[in-house]
Enzyme design. Structure first.
Site, short mmCIF file in Angstrom:
data_model
loop_
_atom_site.label_atom_id
_atom_site.label_comp_id
_atom_site.label_asym_id
_atom_site.label_seq_id
_atom_site.Cartn_x
_atom_site.Cartn_y
_atom_site.Cartn_z
CB SER A 52 -2.94 14.30 -30.87
OG SER A 52 -4.30 13.98 -31.14
CB SER A 91 -17.48 20.94 -35.13
OG SER A 91 -17.16 21.12 -36.49
CE1 TYR A 140 -16.40 15.62 -35.52
CE2 TYR A 140 -16.91 17.25 -37.21
CZ TYR A 140 -16.21 16.88 -36.07
OH TYR A 140 -15.34 17.76 -35.50
CE LYS A 171 -17.44 17.25 -32.77
NZ LYS A 171 -16.70 17.13 -31.51
CB THR A 217 -5.60 18.74 -35.27
OG1 THR A 217 -6.85 18.37 -35.90
CG2 THR A 217 -5.79 20.03 -34.49
N1 LIG Z 1 -9.29 20.14 -36.05
C1 LIG Z 1 -10.40 20.67 -36.47
O1 LIG Z 1 -10.47 21.31 -37.54
C2 LIG Z 1 -11.65 20.55 -35.64
C3 LIG Z 1 -12.76 21.32 -36.03
C4 LIG Z 1 -13.93 21.23 -35.28
C5 LIG Z 1 -13.98 20.43 -34.15
N2 LIG Z 1 -12.89 19.69 -33.80
C6 LIG Z 1 -13.03 18.84 -32.60
O2 LIG Z 1 -11.91 19.02 -31.75
C7 LIG Z 1 -11.71 17.84 -30.97
C8 LIG Z 1 -10.24 17.44 -31.01
O3 LIG Z 1 -9.91 17.04 -32.31
P1 LIG Z 1 -8.49 17.35 -32.97
O4 LIG Z 1 -8.71 18.26 -34.10
O5 LIG Z 1 -7.50 17.71 -31.93
O6 LIG Z 1 -8.17 15.90 -33.61
P2 LIG Z 1 -7.09 14.77 -33.22
O7 LIG Z 1 -5.72 15.32 -33.30
O8 LIG Z 1 -7.46 13.62 -34.06
O9 LIG Z 1 -7.37 14.48 -31.69
C9 LIG Z 1 -8.43 13.67 -31.27
C10 LIG Z 1 -8.19 13.29 -29.81
O10 LIG Z 1 -9.32 12.51 -29.38
C11 LIG Z 1 -8.83 11.33 -28.75
N3 LIG Z 1 -9.73 10.21 -28.94
C12 LIG Z 1 -10.19 9.66 -30.10
N4 LIG Z 1 -10.95 8.60 -29.84
C13 LIG Z 1 -10.97 8.46 -28.49
C14 LIG Z 1 -11.57 7.53 -27.59
N5 LIG Z 1 -12.31 6.48 -28.03
N6 LIG Z 1 -11.39 7.69 -26.26
C15 LIG Z 1 -10.64 8.71 -25.81
N7 LIG Z 1 -10.04 9.62 -26.57
C16 LIG Z 1 -10.20 9.48 -27.92
C17 LIG Z 1 -7.47 11.06 -29.37
O11 LIG Z 1 -6.61 10.38 -28.44
P3 LIG Z 1 -6.25 8.81 -28.48
O12 LIG Z 1 -6.17 8.40 -29.91
O13 LIG Z 1 -4.94 8.74 -27.75
O14 LIG Z 1 -7.35 8.14 -27.73
C18 LIG Z 1 -6.94 12.47 -29.60
O15 LIG Z 1 -6.27 12.94 -28.46
C19 LIG Z 1 -12.66 16.78 -31.54
O16 LIG Z 1 -13.81 16.70 -30.75
C20 LIG Z 1 -13.01 17.35 -32.92
O17 LIG Z 1 -14.27 16.92 -33.36
C21 LIG Z 1 -11.73 19.74 -34.52
#
Ligand SMILES: NC(=O)c1ccc[n+]([C@@H]2O[C@H](COP(=O)([O-])OP(=O)(O)OC[C@H]3O[C@@H](n4cnc5c(N)ncnc54)[C@H](OP(=O)(O)O)[C@@H]3O)[C@@H](O)[C@H]2O)c1
Length: 266
Positions: free
Chosen positions: A16, A143, A156, A160, A191
């Site tokens: 996702s 992040s 978190y 990070k 997301t």
């Molecule tokens: N969106 C933002 O604003 C933002 C900002 C800064 C950093 N980030 C970073 O970007 C990355 C992706 O996040 P996102 O925004 O795309 O959020 P998201 O849509 O919630 O995606 C998180 C992903 O991590 C996977 N995941 C969670 N727990 C897991 C586990 N135990 N083992 C394997 N996979 C796992 C989930 O897949 P499954 O549930 O299928 O395992 C999902 O594909 C993260 O590291 C987040 O901290 C996001």
């Protein structure tokens, strides 16, 4: 600037959000993909879109990044089937929305297991083969929370920040042997990250934050992040105007910390 498009990429958390968008972005550039996350059926849907977008080969493997033994074991079995990726994107992660006083220790441990230990385990599992080949690149989803601490995200932010220490050290150790590291620091990207964020007891928040809803569209982020990786940038801060927080924190730390105390956090 010299750019490269890796031909085989492993993306964790590819089911996702940012992981899925990066998979599609690199599929359009003609890369083959190894997609991992816990939800296999959802990954299969992502893989289908990647094949349609142009990925020559796409593999799907369920993998829980908090299961260290499985990460090492599966890394060996997966690379025996696919070959060693030129690029690993450590993307899987969970966020947090709870105050320190109320947060259970198990929540901190879970966040560290997925966001920090999972990323270092898989990187360690792949590093020897990358070193043997004399090249490899590791991109890491940090992040803005990896640059300064903000309320309701204590675990978190800790995870990070820890990623920066570990991967800066890894880069310094292996730069001469052809290993590069790109630290990606997004601000707010559209997301499910806040919906999946853990609350004080470990239950997901199941709500979309306003800041995330108004954040950068994930496909735009993926385009910019893929460009930064292709240019082998060492660290980039991407997103909307909030990313200026990193500079304010660096150059006006006292003022910025007092601003953060009053800033809306959800
Ligand atoms: N969106 C933002 O604003 C933002 C900002 C800064 C950093 N980030 C970073 O970007 C990355 C992706 O996040 P996102 O925004 O795309 O959020 P998201 O849509 O919630 O995606 C998180 C992903 O991590 C996977 N995941 C969670 N727990 C897991 C586990 N135990 N083992 C394997 N996979 C796992 C989930 O897949 P499954 O549930 O299928 O395992 C999902 O594909 C993260 O590291 C987040 O901290 C996001």
């Amino acid at each position: 600037m010299k750019t490269y498009t890796p031909s085989l990429i492993w993306i964790t958390g590819a089911s996702s959000g940012i992981g899925e968008a990066l998979a599609l972005e690199f599929a359009r550039k003609g890369a083959s993909l190894i997609l991992t996350a816990r939800r296999e059926a959802v990954l299969q849907e992502v893989a289908k879109k990647c094949r349609q977008a142009g990925a020559p080969q796409t593999w799907v493997f369920p993998l829980d990044m908090s299961d260290e033994a499985a990460v090492f074991k599966r890394a060996e079995a997966i690379t025996a089937e696919t070959g060693v990726p030129e690029l690993l994107i450590n993307n899987a992660g969970i966020s947090q929305r709870s105050y320190v006083k109320e947060t259970e220790m198990s929540v901190y441990r879970r966040i560290m297991e997925v966001d920090f230990f999972g990323a270092i385990a898989l990187s360690k599992a792949l590093l020897p083969a990358m070193l043997k080949r004399g090249s490899g690149h590791i991109a890491v989803l940090s992040s803005l929370a990896g640059k300064f601490g903000t309320p309701m995200r204590s675990g978190y932010c800790a995870a990070k920040h820890a990623l920066h220490g570990f991967f800066d050290a890894l880069r310094a150790e292996y730069h001469q042997e052809g290993i590069g590291v790109t630290m990606l620091c997004p601000s707010f990207i559209q997301t499910d990250v806040s919906r999946n964020a853990l609350t004080a007891s470990g239950e997901p928040l199941q709500k979309m934050d306003d800041a995330i809803a108004q954040g950068m569209p994930v496909a735009v982020f993926a385009r910019q992040a893929a460009a930064a990786i292709s240019q082998r940038r060492e660290e980039v801060i991407l997103g909307g105007k909030e990313r200026l927080g990193a500079w304010l924190h660096r150059f006006f730390p006292r003022w910025f910390r007092s601003y953060l105390r009053k800033a809306p956090v959800r």
